[in-house]
Every structure is written in C-alpha cells, then in structure tokens.
Design a protein around this motif. Structure first.
Motif, PDB file in Angstrom:
ATOM      1  N   LYS A 115     -49.711  45.737 -73.844  1.00  0.00           N
ATOM      2  CA  LYS A 115     -49.107  45.362 -74.842  1.00  0.00           C
ATOM      3  C   LYS A 115     -47.503  45.257 -74.410  1.00  0.00           C
ATOM      4  O   LYS A 115     -46.895  44.463 -75.372  1.00  0.00           O
ATOM      5  CB  LYS A 115     -49.563  45.946 -75.996  1.00  0.00           C
ATOM      6  CG  LYS A 115     -50.818  45.907 -76.327  1.00  0.00           C
ATOM      7  CD  LYS A 115     -51.517  46.606 -77.722  1.00  0.00           C
ATOM      8  CE  LYS A 115     -52.778  46.324 -78.136  1.00  0.00           C
ATOM      9  NZ  LYS A 115     -53.209  47.117 -79.055  1.00  0.00           N
ATOM     10  N   SER A 116     -47.206  46.025 -73.773  1.00  0.00           N
ATOM     11  CA  SER A 116     -45.702  46.103 -73.592  1.00  0.00           C
ATOM     12  C   SER A 116     -45.211  44.804 -73.021  1.00  0.00           C
ATOM     13  O   SER A 116     -45.729  43.978 -72.434  1.00  0.00           O
ATOM     14  CB  SER A 116     -45.283  47.044 -72.322  1.00  0.00           C
ATOM     15  OG  SER A 116     -44.007  47.062 -71.979  1.00  0.00           O
ATOM     16  N   ARG A 117     -43.785  44.190 -73.595  1.00  0.00           N
ATOM     17  CA  ARG A 117     -43.242  43.465 -73.212  1.00  0.00           C
ATOM     18  C   ARG A 117     -42.114  43.587 -72.324  1.00  0.00           C
ATOM     19  O   ARG A 117     -41.105  42.878 -72.083  1.00  0.00           O
ATOM     20  CB  ARG A 117     -42.698  42.498 -74.610  1.00  0.00           C
ATOM     21  CG  ARG A 117     -43.535  41.960 -75.568  1.00  0.00           C
ATOM     22  CD  ARG A 117     -44.236  40.838 -74.793  1.00  0.00           C
ATOM     23  NE  ARG A 117     -45.600  40.629 -75.612  1.00  0.00           N
ATOM     24  CZ  ARG A 117     -46.314  39.476 -75.344  1.00  0.00           C
ATOM     25  NH1 ARG A 117     -46.280  38.994 -74.454  1.00  0.00           N
ATOM     26  NH2 ARG A 117     -47.419  39.569 -75.964  1.00  0.00           N
ATOM     27  N   GLU A 118     -42.135  44.684 -71.411  1.00  0.00           N
ATOM     28  CA  GLU A 118     -41.256  45.042 -70.418  1.00  0.00           C
ATOM     29  C   GLU A 118     -42.053  45.425 -69.265  1.00  0.00           C
ATOM     30  O   GLU A 118     -41.825  46.319 -68.431  1.00  0.00           O
ATOM     31  CB  GLU A 118     -40.552  46.147 -71.024  1.00  0.00           C
ATOM     32  CG  GLU A 118     -39.499  46.063 -72.080  1.00  0.00           C
ATOM     33  CD  GLU A 118     -39.069  47.189 -72.428  1.00  0.00           C
ATOM     34  OE1 GLU A 118     -38.762  48.430 -71.600  1.00  0.00           O
ATOM     35  OE2 GLU A 118     -38.688  47.667 -73.542  1.00  0.00           O
ATOM     36  N   LEU A 119     -43.084  44.613 -68.856  1.00  0.00           N
ATOM     37  CA  LEU A 119     -43.963  44.625 -67.754  1.00  0.00           C
ATOM     38  C   LEU A 119     -43.087  43.724 -66.685  1.00  0.00           C
ATOM     39  O   LEU A 119     -42.618  43.074 -66.393  1.00  0.00           O
ATOM     40  CB  LEU A 119     -45.312  44.094 -68.048  1.00  0.00           C
ATOM     41  CG  LEU A 119     -46.060  44.616 -69.003  1.00  0.00           C
ATOM     42  CD1 LEU A 119     -47.531  43.903 -69.073  1.00  0.00           C
ATOM     43  CD2 LEU A 119     -46.525  46.071 -68.397  1.00  0.00           C
ATOM     44  N   ALA A 120     -43.273  44.663 -65.541  1.00  0.00           N
ATOM     45  CA  ALA A 120     -42.744  44.233 -64.073  1.00  0.00           C
ATOM     46  C   ALA A 120     -43.811  43.845 -63.236  1.00  0.00           C
ATOM     47  O   ALA A 120     -43.946  42.830 -62.615  1.00  0.00           O
ATOM     48  CB  ALA A 120     -41.839  45.375 -63.510  1.00  0.00           C
ATOM     49  N   LYS A 121     -45.172  44.617 -63.340  1.00  0.00           N
ATOM     50  CA  LYS A 121     -46.088  44.202 -62.661  1.00  0.00           C
ATOM     51  C   LYS A 121     -47.532  44.237 -63.555  1.00  0.00           C
ATOM     52  O   LYS A 121     -47.884  44.811 -64.516  1.00  0.00           O
ATOM     53  CB  LYS A 121     -46.392  45.308 -61.412  1.00  0.00           C
ATOM     54  CG  LYS A 121     -45.082  45.770 -60.798  1.00  0.00           C
ATOM     55  CD  LYS A 121     -44.901  44.626 -59.662  1.00  0.00           C
ATOM     56  CE  LYS A 121     -43.668  45.052 -58.924  1.00  0.00           C
ATOM     57  NZ  LYS A 121     -43.031  44.032 -58.042  1.00  0.00           N
ATOM     58  N   ALA A 122     -48.441  43.409 -62.999  1.00  0.00           N
ATOM     59  CA  ALA A 122     -49.922  43.411 -63.698  1.00  0.00           C
ATOM     60  C   ALA A 122     -50.570  43.059 -62.603  1.00  0.00           C
ATOM     61  O   ALA A 122     -50.417  42.324 -61.573  1.00  0.00           O
ATOM     62  CB  ALA A 122     -49.857  42.339 -65.013  1.00  0.00           C
ATOM     63  N   PRO A 123     -51.784  43.382 -62.727  1.00  0.00           N
ATOM     64  CA  PRO A 123     -52.852  42.969 -61.892  1.00  0.00           C
ATOM     65  C   PRO A 123     -53.032  41.236 -61.456  1.00  0.00           C
ATOM     66  O   PRO A 123     -52.705  40.606 -62.261  1.00  0.00           O
ATOM     67  CB  PRO A 123     -54.350  43.522 -62.435  1.00  0.00           C
ATOM     68  CG  PRO A 123     -53.904  44.524 -63.453  1.00  0.00           C
ATOM     69  CD  PRO A 123     -52.462  44.020 -63.831  1.00  0.00           C
ATOM     70  N   GLU A 124     -53.497  41.059 -60.496  1.00  0.00           N
ATOM     71  CA  GLU A 124     -53.690  39.648 -59.948  1.00  0.00           C
ATOM     72  C   GLU A 124     -54.289  38.892 -61.094  1.00  0.00           C
ATOM     73  O   GLU A 124     -53.847  37.566 -60.852  1.00  0.00           O
ATOM     74  CB  GLU A 124     -54.627  39.669 -58.734  1.00  0.00           C
ATOM     75  CG  GLU A 124     -54.542  38.403 -58.004  1.00  0.00           C
ATOM     76  CD  GLU A 124     -53.442  37.850 -57.222  1.00  0.00           C
ATOM     77  OE1 GLU A 124     -53.270  36.658 -57.420  1.00  0.00           O
ATOM     78  OE2 GLU A 124     -52.625  38.738 -56.828  1.00  0.00           O
TER      79      GLU A 124
END
Length: 896
Positions: free
Chosen positions: A688-697
């Motif tokens: 839910k964060s809007r400060e993501l740098a990485k997420a799964p493929e």
C-alpha cells in the motif's frame, strides 16, 4: 619479491620454468607502460598474465591495477587465451578469487562491472574492447556504455597483443594511453591505468601517435626482447626451408601444390588472405580438384576422395557453437593426427597465438609482419622440421590486393627474393639475423616492411564528443568503427531464430536472450548484399526506444558492432563453411543450454529499452522495498566499494549520499502507478505504500508507463535534489550563490521563494545537501542523474515526449509534483522530505533565476574538474552499488 619466488610460483602454475624475459617482466615493482617484442613460441601470454596475477593477486600489491584487459585482434585468439588463463588460475588455486569474462562478437561478458573492487580479467577482441573504451560498446546496450567506459580507463592494465594485426586499433590504443596520461596529470587518477603492447614484430615507431609520441620514444629504449646472445638452442635451432612459387595462384593450383607436398600422418596448414579464398581452396581440395574446375556448386557438395587427408576450414565467420569444438578436435598442440594426415585451410585467424606446428605451411603472399607470424605456425616445437611455401605474386592492382595494400605486398616480395639469395631459411634465428642485417645495409627496405600510417587517429575533441551518449533522434550515433579496425572488414554479429512469416517486429520475450555461442560475425557489406535477395532475407535489430526486435528497412541503420536476428529459413550459414550467403538451406539455431546462464544479472537486463526499469523488479517472493530501504542499502554498497578502493573521504561522502538519494524520483505518481493495484492489495501493508522502490516481477504493468512512455525516475530524483537545495539555501554557491548581481544584470531575476516553500536549514537531509561545496553538489547531481546511463549530458525531449506533446523531458513534465517521502540520514535516522514541485529550468541553455547554471554548463564544469575518465569511473561505482543493492533480499516490510 625475489626472482626465485616468482620462478617457483610460475613453474607451479604452468608446469615449466619461465624464460628469462618473463622473469624480467615480473621484476619491476611498479606497473607502467611497456613494449614487448618476443618471437612466436616463447610464451607471450603467460609472460604478461602471470606477472600481473603474481603482483596484484598473490602479493596483493595495490599499486598494480585490479583489472587485466587482454585485447586481441581475432576471436579465435580470444578463445584460446581464455582456456589458457582459466587453466593457470585453477592450477594456482585462484579460480574463485579472480573472475574471467569474455567479450567478443556481441556476446554478453556477464556482470564484470558489478565488482569494481575485485581482481578481474577481461579477454576480448579489439572491436568489443576498443568500442567500449570509446564509450560506444559494440553489442552492448546504450545504458551500459558509460559504466564500461569508466571502468576500462581506471584501475586497468591493458595488454594489446598481436598489434601487427590491429591496424588503426593500435593507434587508438596509444592515443587513449596518451589522453589518459594527460588527464591524470591535470585531474589526478584514483587508480593506476597502463598499457603493454606486444608482438613478435613490434616496431616502437608504430606507437608514435600525436598524443603519445614522446612516451613511445622513451619506451623504445626499454623494449623487452630476447638479446642476441640468448638466441641459441631450442626453438632457435629449428630450421624451416623456404620455397617461393609465385606462379601458383588459382585455387585449383594451390590445392594441387598442397596435395603434392602433404605427407600422410602429418599436418599441413594453408593460410590465405580472405574468407572467400579459403572457401574456394577448401572446396577444391574437398572435391579432389587440381585445377580451376574445382570451383562451383557441384564441387561444394562432393565428398572427399577415399583415403584423402582430413580437411578442416577455419575462419572468423563461424558461430561460437562450431568454434567450441575446434580446440579439442584439431586446434590443439601435439594433437593426434589421422593416418592420412590433416589439412587445415585458414585465414589470418591462425596467424598468431594458435598453437599449431605444421610440417608443411603453404601461405599466400602477405605483408611482412603477417608472413613472420605465419612462418611461426610451421615447425613450432624443438626437434621439429618444416617446409614453407609462399605462393602467389604481387597483384596487378589494389582491388586484387585487398585486404592489404600493394606497397605492403611489394615490400614482402622484395624481402623474400633477398632471403632466397641466402640459405632460404625462415627460422626464428634466420629472420632475426635477416632484419638486423637489413637495419645495417638496407634500412629503407626494413621501413617498407613495417609501415604504419593509420587512416584515422583519435583526437581529444573526438573523445570529448563521445563522452555524451545521448540517443540521436534519427537513430544514428557517432561511428567509432574508423578508430577500431581499418579497411572494409567491419562486422556485425548475427544469430538465427525460427520465426513466423517476416513481420515488422518481435517482442523481446519472444526472441529470448541472445547467447555467445549462437553469434556469427559477418561483414557489414556482405550482410547488406544478402538482404533483399528474397522475401525471407530480412534482419531485425533491437530498438533502444521500444525494447523490441524491429525489422531493418534502411541499410544505413546497420552499423558495425550491431547484433542482428535473421530468420532460420532464409539460410546464410553452413556448419562446415560458416557464413555462406550462397546457402539457402534452413539454418539450425543453436539450442540454449539446459541450465540458465549464471551471468544474467539485473544490470544486464535494465540497460536496453529507454523505459526499462528492470532494477525495480525483484524476483517473486523477494518482497517489496521502500525508497528509504533501497537507498540505505545502495549507500552502504557504495561506501563498501569506495573504501575497498581507498577513495578519498570527500568522494566517499558524495557516493554514499548519492546512493541514499538516487531513487527518490520513484515517489513520482507515474512510477508508483506502474505497480498494479490488485497486486498492492494482495500484498497488504507492504504494497500500500506510495514510496515503493522495488516490487515483485509480476506486480508491474506492461508497458509500465502508458501515460508517460519513456519516464525516467532518475531525472525526477535530480530535479528534486535541486529543488530541496533551493528551498533550503537559495543563495548556495551551487545555485544563485554569489552571482545574484549577474542574474540581475542579465535580466533574469531570482525566482521567488515563499515562506511555505522553505525547508528549515536544520532539516537533517537538507543540511547534508547544503553542507556540500558547489563542486561536490554538482557531482552528487551527476551521480544521481546518471545511475542508469540513460540520462546524462543532455536534458532533451525524446521521441516519446514529442509523440505525447506534453513538453516534458524523459516523461517528466514542468510542474509535476513529487509527493513527500522518507529517507535515511547519514546517521541512520528517518527524515521526511516535504512535497516538491519539479521544474525544468536547468534544461534550458544559459542562466536561470531558479537554479542558476544550466545542466549543460554543470556537466562542462564537471568534465573540467574531473575529466571524462574519472567522472565516468565514479558513475560506474554508484551504478555497481545500485545493481548489487537491488539483488539483496528485503530486510523489512514496508508499512503503508
């Protein structure tokens, strides 16, 4: 270090004691530029690789460069050198300590750039290595060019081997050495870089290019060579009888002479000057022909006569898949021969470095340095004896002389006639004595035997232009092939795939990864001739903007070093003949290995398409990462690299801060919207964060930024850095500073700053940025902006921006708001940065009232302070830190 210690270690590593000249190379404590003129058969490769390995790795002498770059003119030499180096490393117990990477023909060398603080050996062709040294890496994605450029010009020992075959590439290597030396004097050098040039026929005068002439003359006096008093016994006593037969010229005539001289159970080597000539003689021999009638399609398909010697064809137009078997099948020293013997027909690829010992050597007339190298393939071992036959006369015109020049061939013919007046011997001792005699009696002929007049010489202005890697909107880049290889033999690398009916494009995922073993080098002009001969004769290139394999419709899009895909059913390749534009038989593509390539890394994947952000995608199950966490990890990696390299504290501080800040642009709504909402929901609090740098493929949209194609978060990160400093300290020397009066005089008043926009000077992150001197702030901004190699010297709109008409740059528009985000301070405390509006003022030329100097002006200042080599090197270090941090598992859950 004592000579005895190196001698013992050398013998343990190779199985034989070193020659005296090898001990001489290992004796100096410091590693500087050197010249080596050593005859064939005396272990030149071991004589340069093992001294470096001994000093830098065994003794851990930090004054020697960390990287050894072994540059060779031909791919066959690369493969042989790789085998030898890996064997020595295993025998020395260093196979896990020193990494070996290969660069040739568009192949992916693996993640060598990710470990700039570890000892590494790069082995490659001059095309692959010199193009990277010129910031235009053949076969590499544009985003990787600056990183490889930076690492190849710092902390590197270049070994230029067989320089007599390099042509203009030799002049480029000396110019780069001279320009590096000048830059080191002006800007200093964090780490040492030097070059060793070597060949059996090396002439010190070859190195006297405009920016290296003085040093070349100084180096000439200390050239490493075997003195006359040591030229006795062993290989020096092997005799090689010379026969000159200029009337033997046509393929059938050469085949007849070869069959006449070949002895059962022996090795005969035929070396000719072009691939076409080699194929014609191979086909004549295969059909048992002894006249011109040996040519033609019927002879090509004929089986060799019963009991005939085994025939092998070698040239540089084979795939790696076929070449891989050569070493164990027939390109091996003292290998077993069939009862009827073996005849190898080859081009210049066996001229140097290939460990063959032929009883009979038949060679076409060639330039003298090439002939000397070819003579070295006959009677190569102590106790052998050999016969050398030089066929063909000086051609009637320059067209027939290609790939050589008439003056070169005329000089060789004159030298051979002079040799025939004596004992007609071309042994090592006879050739050395002959050249020494010429230096006394006929220096003019000696000069004609070793001419060197490169058509193009790299100058300082050329290198400055090449530093900018911005994509040309027309799709055309500065062509560096003229600085790498002379003549018309400029290659592309091609591979074959089973494709559906020819269409406009293929997705990258459909084509799959391109592997080294399936690539085949093809001359550019031959490929252009082949294209269009049928509806199926088409080619596809990987497009930088779209990331797809696009069909080539205009021949001028095909440039040297490019990797192209061809349809398998269009033909063009024969496993026995290599690249064959006459063949229309379907090509069997090389099947991938069962195990995936372990060298495939996030860095390799992210350097292609303009909007590719693969470093933001992590393997499924590896978790989600915030900008804060990834920034902290990148900063820590940057510090670890910098400390290992003993960088000055000021540079360490800037690198660490750049690591923490580099991805703040990912807080931009465009980037966050690329993560699919349903995947965020499935992840719960982490997503839910809007400060993501990485997420799964699997969490990403395809394409990621349909509203702003080509969006580059690193530009947003850089603009946020400028805005934070302006809101904290608008009068900072890096912004308007002491130039407020100049701003007013130019009619460019300072942009107003409201109280609501101000960031308190005691804000911990703002304080870190504001504490930097102006020069360090500009360096920080450069490192943040360039950490993917896609936004660098110029801030200009892309084709995507023009199509959308939003007036932005790389998908970032004037007035975009960057939401507030959390980042860590140097002390490890969390600090929240308030929302900021991004402005593009610095993209315009000239002074602006918001941030002062333009981006272009700042880049110019950075180049004046650091020089291109050091600036790109620092850029590479942060990029390595980012890629390494991206591979780390998630340390914590990201809270919304």
């Amino acid at each position: 270090m004592t000579a005895e210690r190196f001698t013992d270690w050398f013998q343990k590593t190779t199985g034989f004691p070193p020659h005296r000249w090898q001990e001489e190379v290992a004796r100096p404590q410091a590693c500087g530029n050197r010249l080596l003129r050593i005859p064939t058969g005396f272990g030149k490769t071991a004589g340069v690789v093992l001294p470096w390995l001994f000093h830098r790795v065994v003794r851990e002498d930090a004054s020697w460069p960390l990287r050894l770059v072994f540059c060779l003119p031909m791919r066959v030499l690369v493969e042989q050198t790789e085998r030898a180096v890996r064997d020595w490393l295993d025998r020395a117990g260093l196979g896990q300590t020193v990494r070996v990477h290969v660069l040739m023909g568009g192949s992916d060398a693996g993640p060598w750039a990710l470990t700039p603080e570890r000892p590494t050996i790069l082995i490659g062709t001059q095309d692959m290595l010199l193009s990277r040294a010129l910031n235009r890496g053949f076969g590499a994605a544009r985003g990787k060019w600056p990183m490889e450029f930076g690492l190849l010009h710092q902390d590197t020992l270049w070994v230029m081997d067989e320089v007599q075959l390099m042509g203009v590439g030799l002049a480029t290597s000396t110019q780069l050495a001279g320009l590096r030396g000048s830059a080191a004097e002006i800007h200093g050098a964090p780490r040492p870089t030097c070059t060793w040039w070597m060949s059996a026929t090396l002439q010190p005068g070859w190195l006297e290019t405009v920016d290296f002439a003085a040093e070349a003359r100084a180096l000439a006096a200390s050239t490493v060579r075997i003195p006359a008093k040591a030229r006795s016994g062993g290989l020096w006593n092997v005799r090689k009888a010379l026969h000159r037969e200029p009337a033997v010229a046509e393929p059938g005539e050469v085949a007849a002479r070869v069959l006449m001289g070949h002895a059962p159970g022996s090795l005969t080597l035929v070396i000719v000057n072009t691939v076409r000539r080699a194929v014609e003689i191979f086909e004549a021999l295969k059909a048992g022909a002894v006249s011109k009638s040996g040519k033609g399609a019927k002879a090509r398909k004929a089986a060799p006569p019963s009991g005939a010697p085994e025939l092998r064809l070698i040239h540089g137009r084979f795939r790696g898949h076929e070449r891989a078997d050569w070493a164990k099948d027939f390109l091996c020293p003292r290998g077993e021969l069939p009862p009827s013997g073996r005849i190898i027909i080859a081009t210049q690829v066996v001229e140097a470095g290939v460990d063959l010992s032929a009883r009979l050597l038949v060679t076409e007339l060639a330039p003298w340095p090439s002939l000397v190298q070819r003579f070295g393939r006959a009677a190569r071992y102590e106790g052998d004896s050999g016969e050398v036959v030089v066929v063909g006369s000086v051609p009637a015109d320059k067209q027939r002389a290609r790939p050589y020049s008439l003056p070169e061939l005329e000089a060789s013919a004159a030298a051979l006639e002079r040799l025939r007046k004596d004992e007609a011997d071309v042994s090592l001792s006879a050739l050395e004595a002959f050249e020494e005699e010429l230096s006394r009696t006929d220096p003019a002929l000696l000069a004609r035997l070793y001419p060197f007049a490169p058509d193009h010489v790299l100058r300082r202005k050329d290198l400055e232009d090449l530093f900018d890697t911005s994509a040309d909107l027309s799709g055309v880049d500065l062509d560096v092939s003229r600085y790498i290889r002379g003549g018309e033999e400029h290659d592309v690398s091609v591979f074959w795939r089973h494709l559906e009916e020819p269409r406009a494009r293929f997705e990258r995922e459909v084509v799959g990864p391109v592997r080294r073993e399936e690539l085949c080098a093809v001359p550019v002009h031959e490929l252009k001739d082949w294209l269009g001969k049928g509806d199926e004769c088409v080619a596809y290139r990987l497009d930088y903007v779209s990331g797809r394999w696009e069909r080539v419709h205009r021949f001028w899009h095909i440039v040297p070093g490019m990797t192209l895909m061809l349809p398998a059913k269009a033909g063009g390749y024969d496993p026995l003949v290599g690249w064959d534009p006459r063949s229309r038989d379907e090509v069997l593509p090389v099947e991938p290995a069962k195990d995936p390539d372990p060298t495939a890394t996030a860095l390799e994947k992210t350097s292609g398409a303009e909007e590719d952000d693969s470093l933001s995608r992590v393997a499924a199950g590896s978790g989600w990462k915030s900008i804060r966490v990834h920034g902290r990890e990148t900063g820590a990696e940057a510090q670890e690299i910098g400390r290992a390299l003993a960088l000055p504290p000021a540079l360490l501080q800037v690198l660490e801060l750049a690591g923490r800040w580099h991805d703040v642009g990912k807080a931009h709504a465009v980037f966050q919207s690329a993560i699919r909402e349903e995947k965020r929901a499935e992840a719960g609090g982490r997503g839910k964060s809007r400060e993501l740098a990485k997420a799964p493929e699997g969490a990403w949209r395809r394409p990621p930024y349909p509203e702003r194609p080509g969006f580059r978060h690193e530009l947003a990160s850089t603009l946020a850095l400028f805005e934070l400093l302006r809101r904290t300290c608008p009068e900072h020397p890096a912004l308007l500073g002491a130039n407020l009066s100049l701003s007013e005089a130019l009619g460019v008043p300072p942009a107003p700053l409201s109280e609501g926009e101000r960031v308190p000077e005691d804000h911990p992150l703002a304080r870190e940025v504001a504490a930097l001197p102006a020069a360090d702030f500009d360096l920080l901004a450069w490192l943040v902006c360039t950490h993917h190699g896609k936004v660098r010297c110029a801030w200009t709109g892309t084709p995507h921006d023009q199509e959308r008409g939003h007036g932005g740059i790389h998908g970032v528009c004037e007035g975009d708001e960057l939401p507030g985000f959390t980042l860590e301070t140097r002390a490890g405390m969390a600090a929240t940065v308030p929302p900021m509006v991004l402005r593009l003022d610095s993209a315009a030329a000239g002074w602006n009232g918001r941030y002062g100097a333009s981006w272009r002006e700042r880049v110019t200042g950075l180049l004046e302070r650091h020089g291109p080599f050091q600036l790109a090197y620092l850029e590479a270090l942060l990029r390595a830190a980012d890629a390494r941090a991206s591979q780390l598992p998630a340390e914590e859950e990201v809270q919304p």
